[in-house]
Structure formats: structure tokens, C-alpha cells
Design a protein around this motif. Structure first.
Motif, short mmCIF file in Angstrom:
data_model
loop_
_atom_site.label_atom_id
_atom_site.label_comp_id
_atom_site.label_asym_id
_atom_site.label_seq_id
_atom_site.Cartn_x
_atom_site.Cartn_y
_atom_site.Cartn_z
N ALA A 1 35.06 63.99 93.04
CA ALA A 1 34.22 62.86 93.43
C ALA A 1 34.35 61.76 92.39
O ALA A 1 34.16 62.01 91.19
CB ALA A 1 32.76 63.29 93.55
N VAL A 2 34.71 60.56 92.83
CA VAL A 2 34.83 59.41 91.94
C VAL A 2 33.54 58.61 92.04
O VAL A 2 33.17 58.15 93.13
CB VAL A 2 36.03 58.52 92.32
N VAL A 3 32.85 58.44 90.92
CA VAL A 3 31.56 57.75 90.92
C VAL A 3 31.72 56.35 90.33
O VAL A 3 32.18 56.18 89.20
CB VAL A 3 30.52 58.54 90.10
N GLY A 4 31.33 55.36 91.13
CA GLY A 4 31.21 53.99 90.67
C GLY A 4 29.74 53.72 90.41
O GLY A 4 28.92 53.78 91.33
N LEU B 1 21.65 61.40 87.34
CA LEU B 1 21.11 62.29 88.38
C LEU B 1 22.12 62.49 89.50
O LEU B 1 22.38 63.62 89.92
CB LEU B 1 19.80 61.73 88.93
N ALA B 2 22.72 61.41 89.99
CA ALA B 2 23.71 61.53 91.06
C ALA B 2 24.93 62.30 90.59
O ALA B 2 25.46 63.16 91.32
CB ALA B 2 24.13 60.14 91.55
N VAL B 3 25.39 62.02 89.37
CA VAL B 3 26.55 62.73 88.82
C VAL B 3 26.29 64.23 88.77
O VAL B 3 27.12 65.05 89.19
CB VAL B 3 26.90 62.19 87.43
N TYR B 4 25.12 64.61 88.28
CA TYR B 4 24.80 66.03 88.14
C TYR B 4 24.61 66.70 89.50
O TYR B 4 24.93 67.88 89.67
CB TYR B 4 23.56 66.21 87.27
N VAL C 1 33.92 59.45 86.39
CA VAL C 1 33.12 58.22 86.39
C VAL C 1 33.96 57.11 85.79
O VAL C 1 34.53 57.27 84.70
CB VAL C 1 31.84 58.41 85.55
N THR C 2 34.06 56.00 86.48
CA THR C 2 34.79 54.86 85.91
C THR C 2 33.82 53.87 85.28
O THR C 2 32.70 53.66 85.77
CB THR C 2 35.63 54.13 86.98
N ASP C 3 34.26 53.28 84.17
CA ASP C 3 33.48 52.21 83.53
C ASP C 3 33.80 50.84 84.13
O ASP C 3 33.23 49.84 83.69
CB ASP C 3 33.78 52.17 82.03
N TYR C 4 34.72 50.80 85.08
CA TYR C 4 35.21 49.55 85.66
C TYR C 4 36.03 48.77 84.61
O TYR C 4 36.08 49.13 83.44
CB TYR C 4 34.09 48.67 86.19
N MET D 1 34.71 59.07 97.36
CA MET D 1 34.18 57.94 96.58
C MET D 1 32.66 57.89 96.76
O MET D 1 32.16 58.04 97.88
CB MET D 1 34.80 56.62 97.04
N TYR D 2 31.96 57.64 95.67
CA TYR D 2 30.50 57.61 95.70
C TYR D 2 30.00 56.41 94.91
O TYR D 2 30.42 56.19 93.76
CB TYR D 2 29.94 58.89 95.08
N GLY D 3 29.10 55.62 95.52
CA GLY D 3 28.53 54.51 94.77
C GLY D 3 27.37 53.85 95.48
O GLY D 3 27.31 53.84 96.72
N TYR D 4 26.44 53.33 94.71
CA TYR D 4 25.27 52.61 95.24
C TYR D 4 25.16 51.28 94.51
O TYR D 4 25.39 51.18 93.31
CB TYR D 4 23.99 53.43 95.02
#
Length: 443
Positions: free
Chosen positions: A116-119, A153-156, A167-170, A218-221
Motif C-alpha cells: 500500500a502506497v500512502v500519500g 493511524l491509517a498507516v498502522y 509512505v512518500t514525502d512527496y 494507492m491510499y490518500g485523503y
């Protein structure tokens, strides 16, 4: 307690330039941002390896929130700090930082462990706000900066499903050689796709169990919702080697013209400054327009905002109207709208013009007045019209306070469990259900 201080308390509780000058010069010594020394790891080398998603360097990363586990492994996993290559919106090579977390939880689905890639949602523009640093220091609170790692919280929760997380820092957030190009769809989409490449490339991350055959989601809010949406749209042409099987896009800033109206004068008015700073760095035509129209107060504000995190921006610039920053007294949005070349820069950021790869889940709060509900819903409509497989959810809550961020943030928490479960199903190879047939009736 002041109104702005109350808003900051609410943010923490509910979530548990022009830099008209050039981009920052390459660092020759320790970089300090608002009193926080950025680790030397985050300074890119003078020369980058060729290709996208190539790992430049890595080192162990201590998670600030973890517990002892069986067999000496800590919960929820083992983290590695990353620097990898990508390409920015001007086609130039760039170094991006982030973090990979190998979960302690076992993957129980079919196939190899997925990724899972978290933005992250909006963290700020100062390098001390980088999401990878927030994993290490969940709360940074000094006399000059306030940063809170609310995405932990979402990452865990994603790690608990057995999926690995990167997790990307952009681009430019953390890495000290340039300014963060906030909400630039190409920069963010590329950063997410190349994070997946870096994590999956021949197990280049020590201890990583993901492989070239691992499914990717891909995951992001909020800012992350725009980044994940951009990644889904760009995958087909930029990273067809990334096996993207699902994208969660929560509260996506799909139309920056409308989002500018939402954030101007809100608790998160500082985000308008981050946008201006980032696009001024990437698009000279917009920089020239803004420079010509800023007054001294505006120049000072944008320079200061370029090093702030969310907490700093709320405390220092909450509820500010951009008309205070301009010579004419017009808002920044009005000025850009009156300059076709500058408006074209924002128009080029519009999401929904390309069909995303794989199923997507779009979620938006009907009361959201920061990242307006209507433009987020329009993204789902646009994707449906292009034949995409769209799951759509409108989060219906009462109005929790105009321009206070609450209408934007609370849907993040109320929907998060469903969002993680939906993405986990895609990573397990389960089919998604499209809501495109009923979307016209959903508001």
C-alpha cells in the motif's frame, strides 16, 4: 482560548515564498527549518542515478509509536527510511524521501505480500513536516513549529491487514534541495508511483518481503487523495510496470480553482500560500503574475509560510484572506482568474480528465467546505463517464463549523475503517462494485 487555538486543538483531537526567489540551493551543511535540524539523510546527492524509482540510499527508521512483539520483532513492523529517484512536472530528475514499513502481521491473502502506497494529507511545506519524520517523531512541538503525524493511524491500520506500506514525502518535502510543490498532481502522482517501484525493485529495501509480483494499492485523503488520484491517472503512461489494483481517494482536491475558494479565509488559509509557493517554483508564468501583484505583507507571509507545518499555519495564518496580501485588495484567486496564462496553470492540474487504472473509491463529506464536496463528487462523475470502475461514498454529517476544518477532517476518521477494508480487498484480488449506475442519484 483564541478561535485559532481552538481550531488547532480540534485538529489534534479529531485526528488522534512566493518563494519568488529560486528554489533552495543544495545544502552544504546541516539544514535547520524553524529550529529543527533536518537529518543529513535528507540532503540529496549532487548526481542522481538514472531511472525512476531507483533507491538512492536507505537507513533504519525508528517508529515513534511501536510495541515489543514476539520473536524480537516490534509491532506494527520494521521501518526503513528511503531516498529514491523520480521525475518532476518539468521532466527533471529529482530525489524523493519516504519510508517503507515491513509489517509484523502475516499476509493471509492470495499471492505475495502486497504493498500500500500512502500519500499523506496536508503536512505543510517546511522540511521538518515530512511524513517520514512524523513516523519517527509523532509530535514536533517547539517554540517555532508544530507538526502532528495524524496519518500514523491509517498507516498502522493498513499494516494490520498484512500489507506492507511505503509512505512518500512527496517532491521537496523533507528533501532539502527544493521547495515542496504542494498539490502539484504530476509531482505527487510520480512520487507515489516511484515509491512503489523503489519498494518492489528486486527487494532493494532491506528486509522487504514485497516482490515484483506484489499487488499495489494507492491510499490518500485530502492532499493525499489528490496524489493517489493522480497516481491512478498517470500509471498507464508513466508506470505501467506498477500493478495497480485499487486506489482510495478521499476528499480529493480535483479542481484547484474551487479548492482555492474553499481554503481562502479558512482555518487552513496557509495552504493557499503553500500552493502559490510550489507553483511559483514549477511554473514561471504564475510566479511572474503573483510577484507583480503581491504587496509587502504578502511577500513576507509567503516566505514565512514556506517553512511552516499545519500547526504553524493555523496559528499564524488561520482565517486570513489573501486579499490582504495583494496590492489591489483582490483575492489571489481573482487575480489568477484574470490572467489566462496563470489560470491555465491551475486548469492543467484538474483531475478527472484521464481514466484511472483499476477500481477507485472516492469519498467526500457533503459538508466539506475546505476541499469542497461538489468538485470531489465531480471527479467521481468524470471518471464514471470515462468508463472507470468507481465506488463512491458521500459522508453525511451535520455541519460541524464553517471553515474550521472539522467538516473536512471528521469524514477522514468516520470512513477510515471502510477505506482500509476496501483497499485490503483489492490487494487480496477481490472484485470491486461500481456505483456509477447510481451516482446520478447520490449527492
Amino acid at each position: 482560548m483564541s478561535r485559532i487555538s481552538s481550531v488547532l486543538t480540534t485538529v489534534v483531537a479529531t485526528t488522534a515564498c512566493v518563494c519568488a526567489s529560486a528554489s533552495p540551493a543544495a545544502a552544504t551543511g546541516p539544514v535547520v527549518s524553524r529550529g529543527v535540524t533536518i537529518p543529513a539523510f535528507y540532503t540529496p546527492p549532487a548526481e542522481l542515478p538514472p531511472g525512476n524509482g531507483e533507491l538512492i540510499r536507505h537507513e533504519p527508521l525508528r517508529l515513534g509509536l511501536s510495541l515489543p512483539g514476539l520473536g524480537g520483532r516490534r509491532l506494527p513492523g520494521t521501518a526503513t527510511r528511503l531516498m529514491y529517484t523520480s521525475t518532476d512536472s518539468n521532466g527533471e530528475p529529482v530525489a524523493v524521501t519516504g519510508a517503507y514499513i515491513e509489517p509484523s502481521a502475516r499476509w493471509k491473502g492470495a499471492g505475495p505480500r502486497p504493498l500500500a502506497v500512502v500519500g499523506s494529507g496536508t503536512m505543510g511545506q517546511g522540511d521538518q513536516c515530512a511524513p517520514s519524520l512524523a513516523l519517527e517523531r509523532p509530535l514536533t512541538l517547539t517554540g517555532r513549529t508544530v507538526s502532528f503525524g495524524y496519518e500514523t493511524l491509517a498507516v498502522y491500520r493498513l499494516l494490520a491487514t498484512g500489507a506492507a506500506v511505503v509512505v512518500t514525502d512527496y517532491i521537496g518535502l523533507g528533501a532539502t534541495d527544493r521547495l515542496h510543490t504542494y498539490v502539484n498532481r504530476v509531482d505527487e502522482g510520480h512520487a507515489m508511483l516511484d515509491a512503489a517501484r523503489a519498494a518492489r525493485a528486486a527487494r532493494s529495501v532491506p528486509g522487504a518481503s514485497v516482490t515484483a509480483a506484489s499487488r499495489v494499492g494507492m491510499y490518500g485523503y485530502s492532499q493525499g487523495g489528490g496524489a493517489s488520484a493522480a497516481a491512478a491517472e498517470l500509471q498507464r503512461t508513466y508506470a505501467p510496470d506498477v500493478p495497480l489494483v485499487g486506489t482510495y481517494s478521499g476528499a480529493p482536491p480535483a479542481d484547484l480553482t474551487e479548492v482555492t475558494k474553499g481554503i481562502d479565509g479558512s482555518a487552513l488559509a496557509g495552504a493557499l500560500g503553500w500552493s502559490i509557493n510550489g507553483f511559483a517554483q514549477a511554473a514561471p508564468v504564475l510566479r511572474d503574475v503573483v510577484e507583480a501583484n503581491l504587496n509587502d505583507a504578502g511577500r513576507k507571509a509567503l516566505k514565512d509560510i514556506s517553512t511552516t507545518c499545519v500547526g504553524d499555519a493555523i496559528l499564524g495564518y488561520g482565517f486570513t484572506r489573501s486579499s490582504k496580501w495583494t496590492k489591489s485588495g483582490k483575492s489571489v484567486g481573482e487575480i489568477i482568474a484574470g490572467e489566462p496564462a496563470a489560470q491555465a496553470v491551475l486548469d492543467d492540474q484538474r483531475l478527472g480528465r484521464l481514466r484511472p487504472t483499476g477500481p477507485v473509491r472516492v469519498v467526500t463529506g457533503v459538508q466539506d467546505d475546505i476541499v469542497p464536496h461538489a468538485q470531489a463528487r465531480q471527479l467521481a462523475v468524470d471518471w464514471c463517464e470515462k468508463g472507470a470502475d468507481v465506488t463512491y461514498k458521500a459522508v453525511r454529517l451535520p455541519n460541524l463549523g464553517d471553515k474550521l476544518l472539522t467538516n473536512h477532517l471528521v469524514p477522514l476518521l468516520t470512513d477510515q475503517g471502510d477505506a482500509v477494508a476496501w483497499l485490503a480487498d483489492r490487494l487480496a484480488g477481490k472484485a470491486a462494485r461500481s456505483d456509477c449506475g447510481t451516482l446520478p442519484a447520490q449527492r
